[in-house]
Motif scaffolding. Structure first.
Motif, short mmCIF file in Angstrom:
data_model
loop_
_atom_site.label_atom_id
_atom_site.label_comp_id
_atom_site.label_asym_id
_atom_site.label_seq_id
_atom_site.Cartn_x
_atom_site.Cartn_y
_atom_site.Cartn_z
N PRO A 1 0.83 -1.21 0.00
CA PRO A 1 0.00 0.00 0.00
C PRO A 1 0.86 1.26 0.00
O PRO A 1 1.95 1.27 0.54
CB PRO A 1 -0.77 -0.12 1.31
N ASP A 2 0.34 2.30 -0.63
CA ASP A 2 1.00 3.59 -0.61
C ASP A 2 0.59 4.31 0.67
O ASP A 2 -0.58 4.33 1.03
CB ASP A 2 0.56 4.40 -1.83
N ILE A 3 1.55 4.87 1.36
CA ILE A 3 1.25 5.61 2.58
C ILE A 3 0.44 6.85 2.22
O ILE A 3 0.71 7.53 1.25
CB ILE A 3 2.56 6.01 3.29
N ILE A 4 -0.58 7.12 3.02
CA ILE A 4 -1.40 8.31 2.77
C ILE A 4 -0.58 9.54 3.10
O ILE A 4 -0.04 9.68 4.20
CB ILE A 4 -2.68 8.28 3.62
N GLU A 5 -0.48 10.45 2.12
CA GLU A 5 0.27 11.68 2.33
C GLU A 5 -0.69 12.77 2.82
O GLU A 5 -1.81 12.88 2.35
CB GLU A 5 0.95 12.09 1.04
N THR A 6 -0.23 13.55 3.76
CA THR A 6 -1.09 14.52 4.42
C THR A 6 -0.83 15.91 3.89
O THR A 6 0.31 16.38 3.90
CB THR A 6 -0.82 14.51 5.94
N PRO A 7 -1.88 16.60 3.39
CA PRO A 7 -1.72 17.99 2.94
C PRO A 7 -1.19 18.86 4.05
O PRO A 7 -1.42 18.60 5.24
CB PRO A 7 -3.14 18.40 2.53
N GLU A 8 -0.48 19.91 3.68
CA GLU A 8 0.13 20.83 4.65
C GLU A 8 -0.93 21.39 5.58
O GLU A 8 -2.00 21.81 5.15
CB GLU A 8 0.83 21.96 3.89
N GLY A 9 -0.66 21.38 6.88
CA GLY A 9 -1.57 21.94 7.86
C GLY A 9 -2.57 20.97 8.41
O GLY A 9 -3.35 21.32 9.30
N GLU A 10 -2.61 19.73 7.90
CA GLU A 10 -3.54 18.73 8.40
C GLU A 10 -2.81 17.67 9.19
O GLU A 10 -1.63 17.39 8.95
CB GLU A 10 -4.30 18.08 7.24
N VAL B 1 5.55 26.24 -7.55
CA VAL B 1 6.19 24.93 -7.69
C VAL B 1 5.16 23.95 -8.25
O VAL B 1 4.08 23.80 -7.68
CB VAL B 1 6.73 24.41 -6.34
N ALA B 2 5.49 23.31 -9.35
CA ALA B 2 4.65 22.25 -9.92
C ALA B 2 5.33 20.93 -9.59
O ALA B 2 6.41 20.65 -10.12
CB ALA B 2 4.51 22.43 -11.43
N HIS B 3 4.71 20.12 -8.71
CA HIS B 3 5.46 18.96 -8.22
C HIS B 3 4.52 17.83 -7.79
O HIS B 3 3.33 18.01 -7.61
CB HIS B 3 6.36 19.37 -7.06
N LYS B 4 5.14 16.66 -7.59
CA LYS B 4 4.42 15.48 -7.09
C LYS B 4 5.30 14.78 -6.07
O LYS B 4 6.49 14.55 -6.31
CB LYS B 4 4.08 14.52 -8.23
N THR B 5 4.69 14.44 -4.94
CA THR B 5 5.40 13.74 -3.87
C THR B 5 5.13 12.25 -3.93
O THR B 5 4.25 11.77 -4.63
CB THR B 5 4.94 14.27 -2.50
N GLY B 6 5.91 11.50 -3.14
CA GLY B 6 5.69 10.07 -3.01
C GLY B 6 6.17 9.60 -1.65
O GLY B 6 7.22 10.04 -1.17
N ASN B 7 5.40 8.72 -1.03
CA ASN B 7 5.78 8.13 0.26
C ASN B 7 5.43 6.66 0.29
O ASN B 7 4.37 6.25 -0.17
CB ASN B 7 5.03 8.80 1.42
N LEU B 8 6.31 5.87 0.83
CA LEU B 8 6.06 4.50 1.26
C LEU B 8 6.96 4.28 2.47
O LEU B 8 7.83 5.11 2.76
CB LEU B 8 6.39 3.48 0.16
N ASP B 9 6.78 3.18 3.15
CA ASP B 9 7.64 2.87 4.28
C ASP B 9 9.09 2.86 3.81
O ASP B 9 9.47 2.04 2.97
CB ASP B 9 7.25 1.51 4.87
N GLY B 10 9.90 3.78 4.31
CA GLY B 10 11.30 3.85 3.92
C GLY B 10 11.57 4.68 2.68
O GLY B 10 12.73 4.84 2.28
N LEU B 11 10.53 5.24 2.05
CA LEU B 11 10.69 6.03 0.84
C LEU B 11 10.08 7.42 1.04
O LEU B 11 8.95 7.53 1.51
CB LEU B 11 10.00 5.37 -0.35
N VAL B 12 10.82 8.46 0.68
CA VAL B 12 10.30 9.82 0.70
C VAL B 12 10.81 10.51 -0.57
O VAL B 12 12.02 10.66 -0.74
CB VAL B 12 10.77 10.61 1.94
N HIS B 13 9.88 10.90 -1.46
CA HIS B 13 10.26 11.52 -2.73
C HIS B 13 9.56 12.87 -2.90
O HIS B 13 8.49 13.10 -2.36
CB HIS B 13 9.82 10.64 -3.92
N ASP B 14 10.15 13.70 -3.73
CA ASP B 14 9.46 14.85 -4.29
C ASP B 14 10.19 15.23 -5.57
O ASP B 14 11.42 15.13 -5.65
CB ASP B 14 9.42 16.04 -3.32
N ALA B 15 9.41 15.68 -6.56
CA ALA B 15 9.99 15.98 -7.87
C ALA B 15 9.12 17.01 -8.56
O ALA B 15 7.89 16.90 -8.55
CB ALA B 15 10.07 14.71 -8.71
#
Length: 397
Positions: A237-246, A343-357
């Motif tokens: 499963p992909d970890i749920i990413e939380t919008p800023e401030g939530e 900034v035009a970007h997409k993030t990614g999270n999984l256990d042990g993974l943290v991305h942004d591009a």
């Protein structure tokens, strides 16, 4: 000079096939002063553009005409601008290398201008688990199929129960059988990283089509190895990413992870390309078993094509950038930038993974920044990505 980039999209065998568009853009760096969307000349390495064998249908886009998505914001916070420290582009790579050398784990980095001028690179051709960055490939396929007339953004998609394999940032089990437009699903997938939306869209377009399009763009290391309804017994499963401030959801995921699939990647790209002196390649065995994989080089090339209007056509490329500008998860690339920076970007999270591009629209023009991390503590990875983004911004100011 920008390397010509053929943008090739798969053809259809039915009678309604639409053959449109192949783009070859050659932009002289001498013309940089005439457009806000071009970066200044610097003594830096030029990154080769990955290409693949053209297929029978090509897409030809017109030269970008200073679209609004690539224009530098007219004003930024005055205090933030005064605090900015200009970094010589040729010194940027050394600063970033020093940062990375102090951190354990796999880190992939590409920083470049849209014309291919490479400012910094580390391990960029190493395949890594994509986390939510695979959603960029689905987004591109949606726009491709709209151009081919195979779907419309208004088309409704019914959320099947099989799409709810885990908790989600947008949809809950009460939304099963809900009819949602492709446009709404794409907004949820990109700006809030909804996994339900991504699964629904992937079911609509098919992972084979997504992978074919990535190959045609020369992004052969980016691959989606699963399809809705054809998951391995224990999907990751992909970890749920939380919008800023939530506040993040602390509930346990709806499924348990017992083992990973063992499907092999078919990519045979040359991993020796684009490495600058002193950067040590790291082979990532986790990627061999991942459901979605990519490389920093692929993602950087994708963003370069978007900024240059080379994916489908100029209008579609700018639509995608505008969608990415609406990103709600802003704790990484934008975090240390002056207020008001686009900034035009997409993030990614999984256990042990943290991305942004993504693309940072700095005062001197857009700069592409891709940072992918594995086995780096999350807080440290987030700070690293934000710090690198600020260094890239300062080198483009």
């Amino acid at each position: 000079m920008v390397q010509p980039v053929p943008v090739v999209i798969r053809s259809k065998l039915n009678a309604t096939s639409i053959a449109v568009i192949a783009l070859v853009i050659s932009v002289s760096l001498a013309a940089c002063g005439e457009s806000k969307s071009q970066a200044p000349t610097a003594s830096a390495t030029t990154a080769p553009v990955q290409t693949s064998t053209p297929r029978s249908t090509t897409f030809l886009a017109s030269t970008p005409t200073s679209p609004s998505a690539t224009e530098t914001p007219e004003s930024t916070d005055e205090d933030s601008v005064e605090d900015a420290v200009t970094i010589a582009p040729e010194a940027l790579d050394k600063e970033i290398a020093a940062l990375v050398d102090s951190i354990d784990g796999l880190i992939e980095i590409v920083i470049s201008w849209p014309d291919g001028t490479l400012l910094s690179e580390i391990n960029s051709y190493e395949q890594i688990e994509a986390a939510s960055l695979y959603k960029l490939a689905i987004m591109v396929e949606i726009f491709v199929e709209r151009e081919l007339g195979e779907l419309t953004f208004e088309e409704p998609v019914v959320l099947d129960s099989s799409y709810f394999i885990e908790d989600d940032s947008v949809f809950a089990e009460g939304d099963i059988d809900l009819s949602v437009s492709i446009d709404e699903l794409m907004q949820a997938m990109v700006t809030l990283s909804s996994n339900v939306a991504a699964t629904a869209l992937l079911a609509r377009v098919g992972n084979d089509n997504v992978n074919s399009t990535m190959q045609s763009l020369g992004l052969g290391a980016t691959e989606i190895r699963w399809s809705p309804g054809g998951f391995p017994e224990n999907p990751i499963p992909d970890i749920i990413e939380t919008p800023e401030g939530e506040e993040p959801d602390t509930e346990e995921p709806a499924i348990e992870i017992e083992e990973e699939p063992t499907e092999e990647s078919g990519w045979s790209g040359d991993r020796s390309l684009l490495r600058l002196p002193g950067h040590r390649p790291v082979s990532d065995t986790r990627a061999d078993n991942a459901l979605n994989v990519t490389t920093a080089a692929d993602i950087a090339a994708l963003y370069s094509m978007l900024v240059n209007g080379q994916i489908v056509n100029d209008d579609a490329s700018q639509e995608m950038l505008s969608l990415l500008e609406s990103q709600q998860i802003n704790d990484r690339l934008p975090a240390y930038l002056p207020e008001g920076t686009v900034v035009a970007h997409k993030t990614g999270n999984l256990d042990g993974l943290v991305h942004d591009a993504g693309v940072i629209f700095a005062p001197a023009g857009p700069v592409i920044v891709v940072v992918l991390t594995e086995d780096v503590p999350e807080s440290q990875a987030i700070d690293l990505i934000a710090t690198i983004a600020r260094l890239a911004y300062d080198a483009s100011s």
